[in-house]
Design a protein around this motif. Structure first.
Motif, PDB file in Angstrom:
ATOM      1  N   SER A  19       1.150  -1.409   0.160  1.00 47.37           N
ATOM      2  CA  SER A  19      -0.029  -0.237   0.066  1.00 47.37           C
ATOM      3  C   SER A  19       0.766   0.910   0.103  1.00 47.37           C
ATOM      4  CB  SER A  19      -1.059   0.251   1.499  1.00 47.37           C
ATOM      5  OG  SER A  19      -2.022  -1.154   1.534  1.00 47.37           O
ATOM      6  N   LEU A  20       0.738   1.943  -0.814  1.00 45.85           N
ATOM      7  CA  LEU A  20       2.251   3.479  -1.577  1.00 45.85           C
ATOM      8  C   LEU A  20       0.929   4.892  -0.178  1.00 45.85           C
ATOM      9  CD1 LEU A  20       1.890   2.999  -4.885  1.00 45.85           C
ATOM     10  CD2 LEU A  20       2.995   1.588  -3.211  1.00 45.85           C
ATOM     11  N   PHE A  21       1.619   4.921   0.280  1.00 51.53           N
ATOM     12  CA  PHE A  21       0.957   6.362   1.028  1.00 51.53           C
ATOM     13  C   PHE A  21       2.633   8.297   0.699  1.00 51.53           C
ATOM     14  CE2 PHE A  21      -0.024   2.559   3.644  1.00 51.53           C
ATOM     15  CZ  PHE A  21      -1.219   3.416   3.626  1.00 51.53           C
ATOM     16  N   TRP A  22       1.699   8.725   1.796  1.00 49.21           N
ATOM     17  CA  TRP A  22       2.572  10.185   1.102  1.00 49.21           C
ATOM     18  C   TRP A  22       3.739  10.728   1.177  1.00 49.21           C
ATOM     19  CZ3 TRP A  22       2.354  13.767  -2.313  1.00 49.21           C
ATOM     20  CH2 TRP A  22       3.336  15.062  -2.222  1.00 49.21           C
ATOM     21  N   GLY A  24       6.605   7.914   4.224  1.00 52.60           N
ATOM     22  CA  GLY A  24       7.157   6.936   5.198  1.00 52.60           C
ATOM     23  C   GLY A  24       6.508   6.875   6.528  1.00 52.60           C
ATOM     24  N   ARG A  25       5.967   7.909   7.442  1.00 44.73           N
ATOM     25  CA  ARG A  25       6.070   8.292   8.461  1.00 44.73           C
ATOM     26  C   ARG A  25       3.638   7.917   8.187  1.00 44.73           C
ATOM     27  NH1 ARG A  25       7.498  14.133   8.878  1.00 44.73           N
ATOM     28  NH2 ARG A  25       8.953  13.089   7.289  1.00 44.73           N
ATOM     29  N   VAL A  26       3.344   7.935   6.942  1.00 41.09           N
ATOM     30  CA  VAL A  26       2.395   8.252   6.847  1.00 41.09           C
ATOM     31  C   VAL A  26       2.079   6.327   6.542  1.00 41.09           C
ATOM     32  CG1 VAL A  26      -0.272   9.013   5.626  1.00 41.09           C
ATOM     33  CG2 VAL A  26       1.828  10.212   5.950  1.00 41.09           C
ATOM     34  N   ALA A  27       2.324   5.615   6.477  1.00 35.54           N
ATOM     35  CA  ALA A  27       2.316   3.900   5.834  1.00 35.54           C
ATOM     36  C   ALA A  27       3.011   3.477   7.577  1.00 35.54           C
ATOM     37  CB  ALA A  27       3.812   3.620   5.142  1.00 35.54           C
ATOM     38  N   LEU A  28       3.928   3.475   8.448  1.00 38.04           N
ATOM     39  CA  LEU A  28       3.942   3.315  10.394  1.00 38.04           C
ATOM     40  C   LEU A  28       2.894   3.487  10.175  1.00 38.04           C
ATOM     41  CD1 LEU A  28       5.277   2.538  12.245  1.00 38.04           C
ATOM     42  CD2 LEU A  28       6.143   4.879  12.311  1.00 38.04           C
ATOM     43  N   TYR A  29       2.191   5.311  10.176  1.00 39.13           N
ATOM     44  CA  TYR A  29       0.789   5.135  11.215  1.00 39.13           C
ATOM     45  C   TYR A  29      -0.229   4.223  10.510  1.00 39.13           C
ATOM     46  CZ  TYR A  29      -3.605   7.918  11.647  1.00 39.13           C
ATOM     47  OH  TYR A  29      -4.302   8.795  12.456  1.00 39.13           O
ATOM     48  N   ALA A  30       0.085   4.372   9.434  1.00 44.40           N
ATOM     49  CA  ALA A  30      -1.138   3.353   8.816  1.00 44.40           C
ATOM     50  C   ALA A  30      -1.308   1.712   8.843  1.00 44.40           C
ATOM     51  CB  ALA A  30      -1.609   3.345   7.141  1.00 44.40           C
ATOM     52  N   ILE A  31       0.078   1.540   9.783  1.00 42.67           N
ATOM     53  CA  ILE A  31       0.168   0.218  10.110  1.00 42.67           C
ATOM     54  C   ILE A  31      -0.495  -0.335  10.958  1.00 42.67           C
ATOM     55  CG2 ILE A  31       1.987  -1.430  10.729  1.00 42.67           C
ATOM     56  CD1 ILE A  31       3.900  -0.868   8.554  1.00 42.67           C
ATOM     57  N   GLY A 158       6.107   6.912   0.770  1.00 43.32           N
ATOM     58  CA  GLY A 158       6.609   5.910   1.290  1.00 43.32           C
ATOM     59  C   GLY A 158       5.406   4.775   1.206  1.00 43.32           C
ATOM     60  N   PHE A 159       5.796   3.071   1.495  1.00 37.86           N
ATOM     61  CA  PHE A 159       4.674   2.000   1.331  1.00 37.86           C
ATOM     62  C   PHE A 159       4.588   1.185   2.495  1.00 37.86           C
ATOM     63  CE2 PHE A 159       8.592   1.247  -0.997  1.00 37.86           C
ATOM     64  CZ  PHE A 159       8.796  -0.167  -0.882  1.00 37.86           C
ATOM     65  N   ALA A 160       3.987   0.390   2.758  1.00 38.69           N
ATOM     66  CA  ALA A 160       3.723  -0.468   3.818  1.00 38.69           C
ATOM     67  C   ALA A 160       3.587  -1.909   3.320  1.00 38.69           C
ATOM     68  CB  ALA A 160       2.260  -0.655   4.784  1.00 38.69           C
ATOM     69  N   VAL A 161       4.337  -3.223   2.991  1.00 38.46           N
ATOM     70  CA  VAL A 161       4.162  -3.966   2.606  1.00 38.46           C
ATOM     71  C   VAL A 161       4.115  -5.001   4.549  1.00 38.46           C
ATOM     72  CG1 VAL A 161       5.535  -6.008   1.924  1.00 38.46           C
ATOM     73  CG2 VAL A 161       5.618  -4.037   1.503  1.00 38.46           C
ATOM     74  N   THR A 162       3.135  -6.288   3.528  1.00 41.78           N
ATOM     75  CA  THR A 162       3.162  -7.210   4.548  1.00 41.78           C
ATOM     76  C   THR A 162       2.330  -8.492   3.742  1.00 41.78           C
ATOM     77  OG1 THR A 162       2.058  -8.336   6.175  1.00 41.78           O
ATOM     78  CG2 THR A 162       0.556  -6.304   5.061  1.00 41.78           C
ATOM     79  N   LYS A 163       2.198 -10.160   4.594  1.00 41.36           N
ATOM     80  CA  LYS A 163       2.499 -10.938   4.113  1.00 41.36           C
ATOM     81  C   LYS A 163       0.862 -10.962   4.725  1.00 41.36           C
ATOM     82  CE  LYS A 163       6.351 -12.601   2.446  1.00 41.36           C
ATOM     83  NZ  LYS A 163       7.123 -13.173   2.710  1.00 41.36           N
ATOM     84  N   ASN A 164       0.397 -10.653   5.956  1.00 44.11           N
ATOM     85  CA  ASN A 164      -0.586 -11.055   6.554  1.00 44.11           C
ATOM     86  C   ASN A 164      -1.861 -10.303   5.762  1.00 44.11           C
ATOM     87  OD1 ASN A 164      -2.823  -9.830   8.484  1.00 44.11           O
ATOM     88  ND2 ASN A 164      -1.846 -11.036  10.487  1.00 44.11           N
ATOM     89  N   PRO A 165      -2.835 -11.402   5.053  1.00 44.82           N
ATOM     90  CA  PRO A 165      -3.866 -10.723   4.494  1.00 44.82           C
ATOM     91  C   PRO A 165      -5.130  -9.609   5.296  1.00 44.82           C
ATOM     92  CG  PRO A 165      -4.257 -12.667   4.896  1.00 44.82           C
ATOM     93  CD  PRO A 165      -2.971 -12.707   5.672  1.00 44.82           C
ATOM     94  N   GLU A 166      -5.617  -9.565   6.700  1.00 46.41           N
ATOM     95  CA  GLU A 166      -5.972  -9.182   7.375  1.00 46.41           C
ATOM     96  C   GLU A 166      -5.618  -7.581   7.453  1.00 46.41           C
ATOM     97  OE1 GLU A 166      -7.560 -10.339  11.547  1.00 46.41           O
ATOM     98  OE2 GLU A 166      -7.680 -11.453  10.040  1.00 46.41           O
ATOM     99  N   ILE A 167      -4.370  -7.506   7.772  1.00 48.69           N
ATOM    100  CA  ILE A 167      -3.043  -6.182   8.186  1.00 48.69           C
ATOM    101  C   ILE A 167      -3.766  -5.557   6.607  1.00 48.69           C
ATOM    102  CG2 ILE A 167      -0.956  -4.773   8.500  1.00 48.69           C
ATOM    103  CD1 ILE A 167      -0.411  -7.054   9.884  1.00 48.69           C
ATOM    104  N   ALA A 168      -2.778  -6.209   5.338  1.00 51.75           N
ATOM    105  CA  ALA A 168      -3.104  -6.141   4.133  1.00 51.75           C
ATOM    106  C   ALA A 168      -4.616  -5.149   3.262  1.00 51.75           C
ATOM    107  CB  ALA A 168      -2.565  -7.389   3.470  1.00 51.75           C
ATOM    108  N   GLU A 169      -5.533  -6.037   4.200  1.00 54.90           N
ATOM    109  CA  GLU A 169      -6.951  -5.535   3.614  1.00 54.90           C
ATOM    110  C   GLU A 169      -7.406  -3.951   4.319  1.00 54.90           C
ATOM    111  OE1 GLU A 169      -9.447  -5.701   1.397  1.00 54.90           O
ATOM    112  OE2 GLU A 169     -10.642  -5.241   2.453  1.00 54.90           O
ATOM    113  N   ARG A 170      -6.853  -3.713   5.526  1.00 51.15           N
ATOM    114  CA  ARG A 170      -7.205  -2.374   6.084  1.00 51.15           C
ATOM    115  C   ARG A 170      -5.647  -2.038   6.016  1.00 51.15           C
ATOM    116  NH1 ARG A 170      -6.520  -5.766  12.056  1.00 51.15           N
ATOM    117  NH2 ARG A 170      -8.267  -6.455  11.834  1.00 51.15           N
ATOM    118  N   ARG A 172      -5.647  -1.115   2.716  1.00 58.37           N
ATOM    119  CA  ARG A 172      -5.510  -1.407   1.779  1.00 58.37           C
ATOM    120  C   ARG A 172      -7.299  -0.384   1.244  1.00 58.37           C
ATOM    121  NH1 ARG A 172      -4.340  -6.210  -0.298  1.00 58.37           N
ATOM    122  NH2 ARG A 172      -6.292  -7.108   0.117  1.00 58.37           N
ATOM    123  N   VAL A 173      -7.580  -0.251   2.613  1.00 54.43           N
ATOM    124  CA  VAL A 173      -8.483   0.375   3.169  1.00 54.43           C
ATOM    125  C   VAL A 173      -8.367   1.694   3.028  1.00 54.43           C
ATOM    126  CG1 VAL A 173     -10.671   1.220   4.298  1.00 54.43           C
ATOM    127  CG2 VAL A 173     -10.116  -0.944   3.322  1.00 54.43           C
TER     128      VAL A 173
END
Ligand SMILES: Cc1ncc(COP(=O)(O)O)c(C=O)c1O
Length: 387
Positions: A19-22, A24-31, A158-170, A172-173
């Motif tokens: 998932s891509l964000f504005w 890196g810190r926004v990617a961390l926030y989303a995680i 920044g971007f976030a990467v995960t193999k966990n499908p639930e986290i990935a879905e959240r 993506r939203v």
């Protein structure tokens, strides 16, 4: 951009996991939002923008001292952390300081025992490896930064990467529902990419000073807004997605990424030889990791003086990290940091400088840096033990 990341031979992810964000810190926030947090354990040698998202979400950062030779979270200290803290925490941030992966197996073992998520902070570590696996593909979830001085750059990003499908879905939203960068954001981003080109030329020192001053005053779109460095209060419009310009730039940069990384490693190997000749311990490379050398650290006796000498001779030096929560030098309590609790990080951050490894560093430039270091050998520590 995800398709390009996927194509990199060592990065086995699918676009669905990115998932891509504005920023890196926004990617961390989303995680952090996706996993839900109360307390987060992190190394006491980081950038304040990696601490802010924890506090924005009403949680508390718990700092653990770093190892004096890897500059990553000290697993022995983590083990010694009291059980109450470990039980209360929800996640451990394992940062790839300067491009070196933390010891993820040891961290994961502790995480498993206390049911914690491990989040890799790969802001510095894209392209590096831990035990043969690419940084960012090992922990439960990871994030990367593509800000202008990171392993590959889209100006900001920044971007976030995960193999966990639930986290990935959240994630993506959030990627879809966060606000889109405005036309003004995109315009300023273009300016930033232009200025970045200038920073890498002989205009380094004046450009850095002007850029930081303008950024602090919020007069240009720096990587950090002035208020983010004053207190951990979420700035307006922080929850922001990715723009077309960043995506386009990212694709282009990724095509050259292997070359950029090889260059960094080559320049680092020159520095290692130079330091060995001067009986200075080069950065430690544990068997478990491949370092990307985004930054090449060196410990200096009087940093202010050393910076002035470098500036005079037009030698580029970096200042990551000047404090356990860089670049904060006062009001530490606002970030729940208590001075004196992390002696290694506090000592290192008083003495560290970084030598440049980016694409504009030529062999002639390395020779000039070598001359400068040799001339000033008495101002450099041979190792951490000498401090
Ligand atoms: C260790 C670390 N983590 C996270 C970040 C945040 O990255 P970004 O600037 O893309 O928000 C930074 C930024 O410099 C960093 O140094």
């Amino acid at each position: 951009m995800p398709e390009v990341i996927e194509k990199l031979p060592y990065f086995s992810i699918t676009p669905d996991n990115v998932s891509l964000f504005w920023k890196g810190r926004v990617a961390l926030y989303a995680i952090l939002k996706a996993i839900g947090i109360k307390e987060v354990i992190l190394p006491a040698f980081t950038c304040v923008v990696a601490v802010n998202p924890i506090i924005y979400l009403g949680a508390k950062p718990v700092y653990v001292d770093v190892d004096p030779i890897t500059y990553n979270i000290d697993v022995k200290m983590l083990e010694r952390e009291n059980v109450k803290t470990l039980r209360k925490a929800k996640a451990i941030l394992a940062q790839n300081t300067f491009g070196l992966s933390a010891d993820l197996d040891a961290i994961s073992e502790i995480a498993k025992k206390y049911d914690l998520f491990v989040i890799e902070d790969c802001a510095h570590g894209f392209g590096g490896f831990y035990k043969g696996k690419p940084n960012g593909t090992i922990a439960d979830v990871s994030f990367f930064s593509t800000q202008w001085n990171k392993p590959f750059s889209t100006g900001l990003g920044g971007f976030a990467v995960t193999k966990n499908p639930e986290i990935a879905e959240r994630l993506r939203v959030m990627e879809k529902t966060f606000i889109r960068p405005s036309a003004r954001d995109e315009m300023v981003l273009k300016t930033l990419l232009f200025v970045r080109g200038k920073l890498a030329t002989g205009l380094y020192w004046p450009a850095v000073k002007t850029y930081r001053w303008l950024s602090k005053k919020n007069l240009i779109l720096g990587s950090s807004q002035g208020e983010e460095l004053e207190s951990p209060v979420m700035p307006d419009g922080f929850e922001k997605g990715f723009s077309g310009i960043q995506s386009k730039r990212g694709r282009k940069e990724l095509e050259n990424f292997d070359k950029i990384l090889e260059h960094r490693k080559k320049i680092a190997s020159f520095y290692k030889t130079i330091l060995s000749d001067m009986e200075i311990e080069p950065p430690y490379e544990p068997d478990y990791a491949v370092h990307t050398y985004l930054k090449f650290p060196l410990l200096i006796k009087d940093r202010m003086k050393f910076f002035k000498l470098a500036e005079k001779e037009k030698i580029e030096l970096g200042d990551w990290f000047v404090s356990p929560i860089h670049p904060i030098t006062k009001d530490f309590e606002r970030w729940h940091y208590r001075w004196g609790e992390n002696p290694v990080a506090e000592k290192v951050s008083r003495h560290i400088v970084n030598l440049p490894t980016h694409s504009q560093v030529t062999e002639d430039y390395v020779d000039r840096i070598a001359q400068f270091l040799k001339k000033n050998r008495n101002k450099i520590y041979g190792s951490y033990e000498e401090i």
